[in-house]
Design a protein around this motif. Structure first.
Motif, PDB file in Angstrom:
ATOM      1  N   SER A  87      20.926  50.792  26.418  1.00 50.63           N
ATOM      2  CA  SER A  87      19.565  50.842  25.854  1.00 50.63           C
ATOM      3  C   SER A  87      18.493  50.592  26.905  1.00 50.63           C
ATOM      4  N   ARG A 127      26.052  55.910  28.803  1.00 50.37           N
ATOM      5  CA  ARG A 127      26.323  56.374  27.437  1.00 50.37           C
ATOM      6  C   ARG A 127      26.901  57.800  27.434  1.00 50.37           C
ATOM      7  N   SER A 176      26.053  47.616  25.384  1.00 53.42           N
ATOM      8  CA  SER A 176      24.994  48.152  24.538  1.00 53.42           C
ATOM      9  C   SER A 176      23.621  47.913  25.163  1.00 53.42           C
ATOM     10  N   ASP A 232      31.042  44.051  24.528  1.00 46.71           N
ATOM     11  CA  ASP A 232      30.483  45.330  24.087  1.00 46.71           C
ATOM     12  C   ASP A 232      28.976  45.236  23.875  1.00 46.71           C
ATOM     13  N   SER A 233      28.474  44.034  23.554  1.00 45.68           N
ATOM     14  CA  SER A 233      27.027  43.862  23.396  1.00 45.68           C
ATOM     15  C   SER A 233      26.312  44.025  24.734  1.00 45.68           C
ATOM     16  N   GLN A 280      32.140  51.403  22.960  1.00 49.06           N
ATOM     17  CA  GLN A 280      31.539  50.408  23.846  1.00 49.06           C
ATOM     18  C   GLN A 280      32.521  49.280  24.139  1.00 49.06           C
TER      19      GLN A 280
END
Length: 447
Positions: free
Chosen positions: A40, A12, A36, A32-33, A22
């Motif tokens: 996280s 990040r 992510s 992009d998920s 992203q």
């Protein structure tokens, strides 16, 4: 570079520094998920994905995965090796400090290096005789190994703990741990190498002198039969030359060469370390009253030859001569027994530890068996034992054993006062003093 943090933090931070979304970082290969989820901390990128992300973020894969650049990592690896050399061939107190520095400098993302440094620090504490702190450190590492087997191997930790508890006087705990380690070793068919030799030494140290056949002693015998006690070659000059060359290469910023030279130095000392550990195992085996005389004679003689090579093992050389003297007593050879015990006394002229006292006890036994006066030997043994420092942690089992034998020998000459004093000292050395409320130990021996 952004703050190291976790892998997700680094992804990040680097992405935001490059003003990328992203979706831009994901490109055509990833979603992009998925990016992510990585940021996280819910997903860990595979090596292939890590290389792909590192290329797009303009950093190395090493930094993305471990939080340090290759140069930083190799310097940390070099620090570990130099600390290991300090532990094996230098000052364990300095080694402990160096391992501690590595632990402080590393972060959570470098858990493997940190775990190795913490293991080294625990071993350095043990080498200094700081058994309480060593046990605490090993116990914490063993709990971590159960939770993170990818970072730490449980078996060496269990063996180290058994060794520490044994030396601290908690024989039951030592035996339980050694038996647990044996189960692991048998399951994996480990009978050779450093782990097997260290385990054999821990197993035989935790056995009683009168014990006979058992799975633990069967394993020790297998290891001894497989490896025997090889000759020891003093390679200390070579080791220190390689160590010095490694330090010089590091000072010249040639870290890769420095690591290679440090590895060569460590490997140069490996055969000697194994041979000495086998010698310790053989010496303890020869102590067993159930060991066949011929076998005990062969093993303890080999142990003595191994310990005689290095100045650092002079105390153990003296101890092995005393064990050999006891073997000759069992064989009905008092003349040879006395000669070996006298050699042990001369070798242990520093009068430290129980080694000189035990040799004196053997000389006293020989004198009594011959019908001669053993008073001088007994009183000298008393004085030697009485100058020992009390253990800071646990008990001193070897000292307790010597005090008890001294009491038995005083009983043979009907010196009741001295006999009672020696037995009380045996209890004190075994850690029983705290339970002897209101009892005052009279340490006086009347000549």
């Amino acid at each position: 570079m952004p703050s190291q943090g976790t892998i997700g933090d680094r992804v990040r931070g680097l992405r935001l520094n490059r003003r990328m979304s992203q979706a831009q970082l994901a490109g055509p290969d990833l979603s992009d998920s998925y990016v992510s989820l990585i940021e996280s901390g819910k997903r860990t990128p595979t090596p292939v994905v890590a290389r792909l992300l590192a290329e797009r973020l303009g950093c190395t894969t090493e930094f993305l995965l471990h939080g340090i650049e290759p140069r930083q990592r190799i310097d940390t690896e070099l620090g570990l090796r130099h600390a290991e050399l300090e532990l094996q061939h230098g000052d364990p107190a300095i080694a402990a400090d160096r391992f501690t520095e590595i632990v402080k400098a590393a972060d959570e993302e470098n858990a493997m290096l940190t775990a190795h440094a913490r293991f080294g620090r625990a071993r350095a504490l043990e080498a200094q005789g700081r058994l309480g702190q060593a046990v605490e450190a090993f116990e914490r590492l063993r709990r971590e190994a159960a939770a993170h087997p990818e970072r730490l191997a449980d078996l060496p930790l269990t063996i180290a703990l058994s060794r520490c508890y044994q030396r601290a006087g908690d024989r039951l705990r030592a035996r339980d741990l050694a038996s647990s380690a044996l189960e692991q070793a048998e399951r994996l068919s480990i009978t050779q190498g450093e782990v097997a030799v260290d385990l054999a030494a821990a197993l035989v140290e935790a056995r009683g002198k009168q014990e006979g056949d058992s799975p633990e002693l069967d394993y020790v015998k297998r290891v001894l039969d497989t490896a025997d006690v090889p000759p020891v070659v003093d390679r200390s000059g070579e080791i220190h030359a390689l160590w010095h060359a490694s330090a010089a290469a590091a000072a010249g910023e040639d870290s890769a060469l420095a690591v290679r030279l440090a590895d060569d130095a460590i490997m140069a000392g490996r055969s000697t370390r194994l041979a000495l550990q086998l010698a310790r195992t053989a010496m303890h085996w020869a102590r067993l009253a159930t060991a066949p005389i011929d076998e005990a004679e062969r093993l303890v003689a080999a142990a003595s030859r191994a310990f005689a090579v290095l100045p650092a093992t002079a105390r153990e050389h003296s101890e092995s001569l005393t064990v050999h003297a006891r073997v000759r007593l069992r064989a009905g050879d008092p003349v040879r027994s006395a000669a070996l015990a006298e050699a042990a006394v001369e070798l242990s002229s520093d009068r430290l530890g129980t080694t000189s006292a035990e040799a004196r006890l053997v000389l006293a036994i020989v004198a009594l068996d011959r019908g001669e006066d053993a008073t001088t030997h007994l009183h000298t043994a008393y004085e030697l034992l009485d100058t020992l420092d009390r253990p800071v942690f646990g008990s001193d089992r070897q000292a307790a054993r010597c005090w008890r034998e001294l009491g038995d020998l005083y009983g043979r000459i009907e010196a009741k006062t001295q006999q009672a004093a020696a037995y009380r000292k045996a209890l004190e050395a075994a850690g029983v003093r705290s339970a002897m409320a209101g009892v005052t130990v009279n340490a006086t021996v009347n000549n």
